[in-house]
Design a protein around this motif. Structure first.
Motif, PDB file in Angstrom:
ATOM      1  N   VAL A  96       0.832  -1.201   0.000  1.00  0.00           N
ATOM      2  CA  VAL A  96       0.000   0.000   0.000  1.00  0.00           C
ATOM      3  C   VAL A  96       0.868   1.252   0.000  1.00  0.00           C
ATOM      4  CG1 VAL A  96      -1.660   1.327   1.367  1.00  0.00           C
ATOM      5  CG2 VAL A  96      -1.972  -1.121   1.070  1.00  0.00           C
ATOM      6  N   SER A  97       1.915   1.244   0.810  1.00  0.00           N
ATOM      7  CA  SER A  97       2.825   2.387   0.875  1.00  0.00           C
ATOM      8  C   SER A  97       3.509   2.618  -0.469  1.00  0.00           C
ATOM      9  CB  SER A  97       3.869   2.163   1.964  1.00  0.00           C
ATOM     10  OG  SER A  97       4.827   3.167   1.927  1.00  0.00           O
ATOM     11  N   PHE A  98       3.962   1.542  -1.109  1.00  0.00           N
ATOM     12  CA  PHE A  98       4.613   1.672  -2.412  1.00  0.00           C
ATOM     13  C   PHE A  98       3.653   2.246  -3.444  1.00  0.00           C
ATOM     14  CE2 PHE A  98       5.501  -0.215  -6.591  1.00  0.00           C
ATOM     15  CZ  PHE A  98       6.733   0.357  -6.827  1.00  0.00           C
ATOM     16  N   LEU A  99       2.430   1.714  -3.485  1.00  0.00           N
ATOM     17  CA  LEU A  99       1.452   2.198  -4.463  1.00  0.00           C
ATOM     18  C   LEU A  99       1.074   3.655  -4.212  1.00  0.00           C
ATOM     19  CD1 LEU A  99      -0.865  -0.921  -4.777  1.00  0.00           C
ATOM     20  CD2 LEU A  99       0.864  -0.113  -6.396  1.00  0.00           C
ATOM     21  N   LEU A 100       0.934   4.032  -2.935  1.00  0.00           N
ATOM     22  CA  LEU A 100       0.635   5.431  -2.619  1.00  0.00           C
ATOM     23  C   LEU A 100       1.788   6.352  -3.005  1.00  0.00           C
ATOM     24  CD1 LEU A 100      -1.170   5.307   0.832  1.00  0.00           C
ATOM     25  CD2 LEU A 100      -2.059   6.266  -1.287  1.00  0.00           C
ATOM     26  N   SER A 101       3.018   5.899  -2.798  1.00  0.00           N
ATOM     27  CA  SER A 101       4.178   6.721  -3.178  1.00  0.00           C
ATOM     28  C   SER A 101       4.225   6.953  -4.677  1.00  0.00           C
ATOM     29  CB  SER A 101       5.483   6.045  -2.731  1.00  0.00           C
ATOM     30  OG  SER A 101       5.612   6.046  -1.362  1.00  0.00           O
ATOM     31  N   VAL A 102       4.054   5.879  -5.430  1.00  0.00           N
ATOM     32  CA  VAL A 102       4.097   5.998  -6.889  1.00  0.00           C
ATOM     33  C   VAL A 102       2.939   6.870  -7.387  1.00  0.00           C
ATOM     34  CG1 VAL A 102       3.858   4.699  -9.040  1.00  0.00           C
ATOM     35  CG2 VAL A 102       5.348   3.858  -7.229  1.00  0.00           C
ATOM     36  N   PHE A 103       1.738   6.609  -6.875  1.00  0.00           N
ATOM     37  CA  PHE A 103       0.578   7.400  -7.263  1.00  0.00           C
ATOM     38  C   PHE A 103       0.767   8.872  -6.899  1.00  0.00           C
ATOM     39  CE2 PHE A 103      -3.557   9.201  -5.951  1.00  0.00           C
ATOM     40  CZ  PHE A 103      -4.171   9.220  -7.186  1.00  0.00           C
ATOM     41  N   GLY A 104       1.255   9.142  -5.697  1.00  0.00           N
ATOM     42  CA  GLY A 104       1.456  10.523  -5.266  1.00  0.00           C
ATOM     43  C   GLY A 104       2.514  11.244  -6.078  1.00  0.00           C
ATOM     44  N   GLY A 105       3.612  10.564  -6.385  1.00  0.00           N
ATOM     45  CA  GLY A 105       4.654  11.189  -7.199  1.00  0.00           C
ATOM     46  C   GLY A 105       4.183  11.509  -8.600  1.00  0.00           C
ATOM     47  N   ILE A 106       3.484  10.571  -9.212  1.00  0.00           N
ATOM     48  CA  ILE A 106       2.967  10.793 -10.572  1.00  0.00           C
ATOM     49  C   ILE A 106       1.905  11.890 -10.574  1.00  0.00           C
ATOM     50  CG2 ILE A 106       1.617   9.728 -12.428  1.00  0.00           C
ATOM     51  CD1 ILE A 106       3.133   7.124 -11.822  1.00  0.00           C
ATOM     52  N   LEU A 107       1.016  11.864  -9.583  1.00  0.00           N
ATOM     53  CA  LEU A 107      -0.039  12.870  -9.514  1.00  0.00           C
ATOM     54  C   LEU A 107       0.532  14.270  -9.278  1.00  0.00           C
ATOM     55  CD1 LEU A 107      -3.107  13.162  -9.637  1.00  0.00           C
ATOM     56  CD2 LEU A 107      -3.153  12.864  -7.162  1.00  0.00           C
ATOM     57  N   SER A 108       1.562  14.369  -8.439  1.00  0.00           N
ATOM     58  CA  SER A 108       2.187  15.673  -8.200  1.00  0.00           C
ATOM     59  C   SER A 108       2.829  16.215  -9.472  1.00  0.00           C
ATOM     60  CB  SER A 108       3.248  15.564  -7.107  1.00  0.00           C
ATOM     61  OG  SER A 108       2.666  15.293  -5.883  1.00  0.00           O
ATOM     62  N   LEU A 109       3.569  15.359 -10.145  1.00  0.00           N
ATOM     63  CA  LEU A 109       4.235  15.791 -11.371  1.00  0.00           C
ATOM     64  C   LEU A 109       3.216  16.154 -12.446  1.00  0.00           C
ATOM     65  CD1 LEU A 109       6.978  16.173 -12.712  1.00  0.00           C
ATOM     66  CD2 LEU A 109       6.837  13.812 -13.480  1.00  0.00           C
ATOM     67  N   TRP A 110       2.193  15.337 -12.613  1.00  0.00           N
ATOM     68  CA  TRP A 110       1.154  15.619 -13.598  1.00  0.00           C
ATOM     69  C   TRP A 110       0.417  16.918 -13.261  1.00  0.00           C
ATOM     70  CZ3 TRP A 110      -4.202  15.937 -13.138  1.00  0.00           C
ATOM     71  CH2 TRP A 110      -4.905  16.006 -14.336  1.00  0.00           C
ATOM     72  N   GLY A 111       0.142  17.118 -11.975  1.00  0.00           N
ATOM     73  CA  GLY A 111      -0.579  18.330 -11.568  1.00  0.00           C
ATOM     74  C   GLY A 111       0.185  19.601 -11.883  1.00  0.00           C
ATOM     75  N   VAL A 112       1.503  19.573 -11.677  1.00  0.00           N
ATOM     76  CA  VAL A 112       2.297  20.770 -11.976  1.00  0.00           C
ATOM     77  C   VAL A 112       2.439  20.956 -13.481  1.00  0.00           C
ATOM     78  CG1 VAL A 112       4.628  21.735 -11.801  1.00  0.00           C
ATOM     79  CG2 VAL A 112       3.504  20.839  -9.769  1.00  0.00           C
ATOM     80  N   LEU A 113       2.669  19.868 -14.203  1.00  0.00           N
ATOM     81  CA  LEU A 113       2.849  19.989 -15.654  1.00  0.00           C
ATOM     82  C   LEU A 113       1.570  20.425 -16.358  1.00  0.00           C
ATOM     83  CD1 LEU A 113       5.091  16.896 -16.450  1.00  0.00           C
ATOM     84  CD2 LEU A 113       5.768  19.295 -16.330  1.00  0.00           C
ATOM     85  N   GLN A 114       0.422  20.034 -15.843  1.00  0.00           N
ATOM     86  CA  GLN A 114      -0.854  20.384 -16.468  1.00  0.00           C
ATOM     87  C   GLN A 114      -1.510  21.607 -15.832  1.00  0.00           C
ATOM     88  OE1 GLN A 114      -2.193  18.857 -19.185  1.00  0.00           O
ATOM     89  NE2 GLN A 114      -0.272  17.733 -19.273  1.00  0.00           N
TER      90      GLN A 114
END
Length: 103
Positions: free
Chosen positions: A6-24
């Protein structure tokens, strides 16, 4: 499902979502990604508590082996989670700065 997964999936999801949010320019998504990374670290803390609390044994060798297993299992997980937490934290600070600039 293990808290480590769960921690791994949340980390990956959070990192991708943060990067996508700033880029978009979707800064609320970047903040949500940061919160997912924070929750991933909390899940790691819970997993480490669970792992180390199950190491108590009457045999010293078994206890030492269980502690070594917990430590080796959690070492790289903490490194990965904290790296993504720092990355998403930087992106979240940028997102807050951009949201404040909008007014």
């Amino acid at each position: 499902m293990s808290l480590l997964v769960v921690s791994f999936l949340l980390s990956v999801f959070g990192g991708i979502l943060s990067l996508w949010g700033v880029l978009q320019s979707r800064y609320s998504a970047a903040l949500l990604g940061f919160m997912a990374c924070v929750f991933s670290v909390v899940a790691l803390f819970l997993h480490s508590y669970d792992c180390y609390s199950s190491t108590v044994s009457s045999d010293v060798n078994v206890t030492a082996m269980k502690i070594t297993l917990c430590t080796s299992q959690l070492g790289s997980a903490y490194l990965f989670a904290y790296a993504l937490l720092v990355l998403s934290g930087i992106l979240a600070m940028y997102a807050v700065w951009r949201l404040a600039a909008r007014g």
